[in-house]
Design a protein around this motif. Structure first.
Motif, PDB file in Angstrom:
ATOM      1  N   GLY A  57       0.819  -1.202   0.000  1.00 21.71           N
ATOM      2  CA  GLY A  57       0.000   0.000   0.000  1.00 21.71           C
ATOM      3  C   GLY A  57       0.851   1.250   0.000  1.00 21.71           C
ATOM      4  O   GLY A  57       1.903   1.295   0.639  1.00 21.71           O
ATOM      5  N   THR A  58       0.416   2.265  -0.732  1.00 26.41           N
ATOM      6  CA  THR A  58       1.104   3.544  -0.791  1.00 26.41           C
ATOM      7  C   THR A  58       0.068   4.647  -0.622  1.00 26.41           C
ATOM      8  O   THR A  58      -0.953   4.649  -1.302  1.00 26.41           O
ATOM      9  N   ILE A  59       0.342   5.572   0.295  1.00 21.32           N
ATOM     10  CA  ILE A  59      -0.542   6.718   0.508  1.00 21.32           C
ATOM     11  C   ILE A  59       0.269   7.968   0.194  1.00 21.32           C
ATOM     12  O   ILE A  59       1.303   8.221   0.813  1.00 21.32           O
ATOM     13  N   PHE A  60      -0.217   8.742  -0.779  1.00 19.66           N
ATOM     14  CA  PHE A  60       0.462   9.970  -1.178  1.00 19.66           C
ATOM     15  C   PHE A  60      -0.145  11.137  -0.404  1.00 19.66           C
ATOM     16  O   PHE A  60      -1.209  11.631  -0.756  1.00 19.66           O
ATOM     17  N   THR A  61       0.520  11.576   0.664  1.00 21.77           N
ATOM     18  CA  THR A  61       0.033  12.708   1.458  1.00 21.77           C
ATOM     19  C   THR A  61       0.750  13.975   1.000  1.00 21.77           C
ATOM     20  O   THR A  61       1.665  13.915   0.181  1.00 21.77           O
ATOM     21  N   LYS A  62       0.361  15.116   1.581  1.00 22.59           N
ATOM     22  CA  LYS A  62       1.027  16.368   1.235  1.00 22.59           C
ATOM     23  C   LYS A  62       2.477  16.346   1.698  1.00 22.59           C
ATOM     24  O   LYS A  62       3.333  16.950   1.090  1.00 22.59           O
ATOM     25  N   GLY A  63       2.726  15.649   2.800  1.00 20.23           N
ATOM     26  CA  GLY A  63       4.089  15.552   3.320  1.00 20.23           C
ATOM     27  C   GLY A  63       4.761  14.293   2.812  1.00 20.23           C
ATOM     28  O   GLY A  63       4.960  14.114   1.613  1.00 20.23           O
ATOM     29  N   PRO A  64       5.089  13.381   3.725  1.00 17.81           N
ATOM     30  CA  PRO A  64       5.785  12.156   3.311  1.00 17.81           C
ATOM     31  C   PRO A  64       4.840  11.163   2.641  1.00 17.81           C
ATOM     32  O   PRO A  64       3.632  11.203   2.848  1.00 17.81           O
ATOM     33  N   THR A  65       5.405  10.297   1.823  1.00 21.61           N
ATOM     34  CA  THR A  65       4.641   9.214   1.213  1.00 21.61           C
ATOM     35  C   THR A  65       4.700   8.024   2.158  1.00 21.61           C
ATOM     36  O   THR A  65       5.784   7.601   2.547  1.00 21.61           O
ATOM     37  N   LEU A  66       3.543   7.516   2.557  1.00 22.84           N
ATOM     38  CA  LEU A  66       3.488   6.399   3.498  1.00 22.84           C
ATOM     39  C   LEU A  66       3.389   5.101   2.716  1.00 22.84           C
ATOM     40  O   LEU A  66       2.561   4.969   1.822  1.00 22.84           O
ATOM     41  N   ARG A  67       4.246   4.138   3.064  1.00 25.12           N
ATOM     42  CA  ARG A  67       4.257   2.853   2.363  1.00 25.12           C
ATOM     43  C   ARG A  67       4.250   1.720   3.361  1.00 25.12           C
ATOM     44  O   ARG A  67       4.823   1.828   4.434  1.00 25.12           O
ATOM     45  N   ALA A  68       3.637   0.612   2.941  1.00 25.27           N
ATOM     46  CA  ALA A  68       3.655  -0.591   3.769  1.00 25.27           C
ATOM     47  C   ALA A  68       3.588  -1.806   2.850  1.00 25.27           C
ATOM     48  O   ALA A  68       3.011  -1.735   1.759  1.00 25.27           O
ATOM     49  N   ARG A  69       4.161  -2.922   3.317  1.00 28.13           N
ATOM     50  CA  ARG A  69       4.138  -4.169   2.550  1.00 28.13           C
ATOM     51  C   ARG A  69       3.948  -5.299   3.537  1.00 28.13           C
ATOM     52  O   ARG A  69       4.690  -5.409   4.507  1.00 28.13           O
ATOM     53  N   GLU A  70       2.939  -6.113   3.297  1.00 28.44           N
ATOM     54  CA  GLU A  70       2.657  -7.250   4.171  1.00 28.44           C
ATOM     55  C   GLU A  70       2.484  -8.505   3.330  1.00 28.44           C
ATOM     56  O   GLU A  70       1.933  -8.455   2.235  1.00 28.44           O
ATOM     57  N   ALA A  71       2.934  -9.628   3.866  1.00 25.72           N
ATOM     58  CA  ALA A  71       2.811 -10.900   3.159  1.00 25.72           C
ATOM     59  C   ALA A  71       2.290 -11.970   4.109  1.00 25.72           C
ATOM     60  O   ALA A  71       2.620 -11.974   5.295  1.00 25.72           O
ATOM     61  N   SER A  72       1.443 -12.832   3.605  1.00 25.30           N
ATOM     62  CA  SER A  72       0.940 -13.965   4.381  1.00 25.30           C
ATOM     63  C   SER A  72       0.518 -15.058   3.396  1.00 25.30           C
ATOM     64  O   SER A  72       0.692 -14.920   2.193  1.00 25.30           O
ATOM     65  N   ARG A  73      -0.067 -16.124   3.921  1.00 25.86           N
ATOM     66  CA  ARG A  73      -0.500 -17.223   3.044  1.00 25.86           C
ATOM     67  C   ARG A  73      -1.758 -16.865   2.250  1.00 25.86           C
ATOM     68  O   ARG A  73      -1.958 -17.335   1.144  1.00 25.86           O
ATOM     69  N   ASP A  74      -2.615 -16.004   2.842  1.00 27.36           N
ATOM     70  CA  ASP A  74      -3.892 -15.653   2.221  1.00 27.36           C
ATOM     71  C   ASP A  74      -3.899 -14.168   1.861  1.00 27.36           C
ATOM     72  O   ASP A  74      -3.448 -13.337   2.652  1.00 27.36           O
ATOM     73  N   ILE A  75      -4.424 -13.824   0.699  1.00 22.41           N
ATOM     74  CA  ILE A  75      -4.415 -12.431   0.237  1.00 22.41           C
ATOM     75  C   ILE A  75      -5.273 -11.535   1.138  1.00 22.41           C
ATOM     76  O   ILE A  75      -4.921 -10.399   1.410  1.00 22.41           O
ATOM     77  N   ARG A  76      -6.375 -12.066   1.659  1.00 29.99           N
ATOM     78  CA  ARG A  76      -7.228 -11.257   2.544  1.00 29.99           C
ATOM     79  C   ARG A  76      -6.536 -10.984   3.878  1.00 29.99           C
ATOM     80  O   ARG A  76      -6.666  -9.900   4.438  1.00 29.99           O
TER      81      ARG A  76
END
Length: 111
Positions: A57-76
Motif C-alpha cells: 500500500g502507498t498513501i500519497f500525502t502532502k508531506g511524506p509518502t506512506l508505504r507498507a508491505r505485508e505478506a501472508s498465506r492468504d491475500i485477505r
C-alpha cells in the motif's frame, strides 16, 4: 480518498476489490478527500516462499509518502495486516502534523 486497487500475477475480482475498499474505508476519516491511495496485490510465483500473498500500500500525502508491505498465506489476511500497518502510520503522521513546533517555548538564560 481516491483508492486504486491493482493486481500483479493475481486477478483482482470484484469481491476482492470490495474487501480491500471496505477495509481501507477506516482510513478515509483520517485522510483528506483528494489523498490518493494505491494498493497492489500480488502472488509470489516461487513455491518455496510460504507467505506468497503480498499486499503493498502507498498513501500519497502532502508531506511524506506512506508505504507498507505485508505478506501472508492468504491475500485477505495480507490486506488486513496492511490496513493495520497503514493505520498506525497515518495516526503517527497526523499527530506529527498537529503538534506545535517547539520554537515557542520559554528561553533559558543559563541560570
Amino acid at each position: 480518498m481516491r483508492l486504486e486497487v491493482k493486481g500483479k500475477n493475481v486477478e483482482v475480482t470484484p469481491s476482492l476489490r470490495s474487501y480491500a475498499e471496505t477495509k481501507l474505508a477506516k482510513l478515509q476519516k483520517q485522510l483528506a478527500e483528494q489523498t490518493q491511495v494505491q494498493v497492489e496485490l500480488s502472488k509470489e510465483k516461487n513455491p518455496s516462499i510460504a507467505n506468497g500473498a503480498v499486499a503493498e500500500g502507498t498513501i500519497f500525502t502532502k508531506g511524506p509518502t506512506l508505504r507498507a508491505r505485508e505478506a501472508s498465506r492468504d491475500i485477505r489476511a495480507s490486506i488486513d495486516l496492511l490496513v493495520e500497518n497503514l493505520e498506525r502510520q497515518v495516526k503517527r503522521y497526523r499527530e506529527k502534523r498537529t503538534e506545535e513546533p517547539r520554537r515557542r517555548g520559554p528561553h533559558h538564560n543559563g541560570e
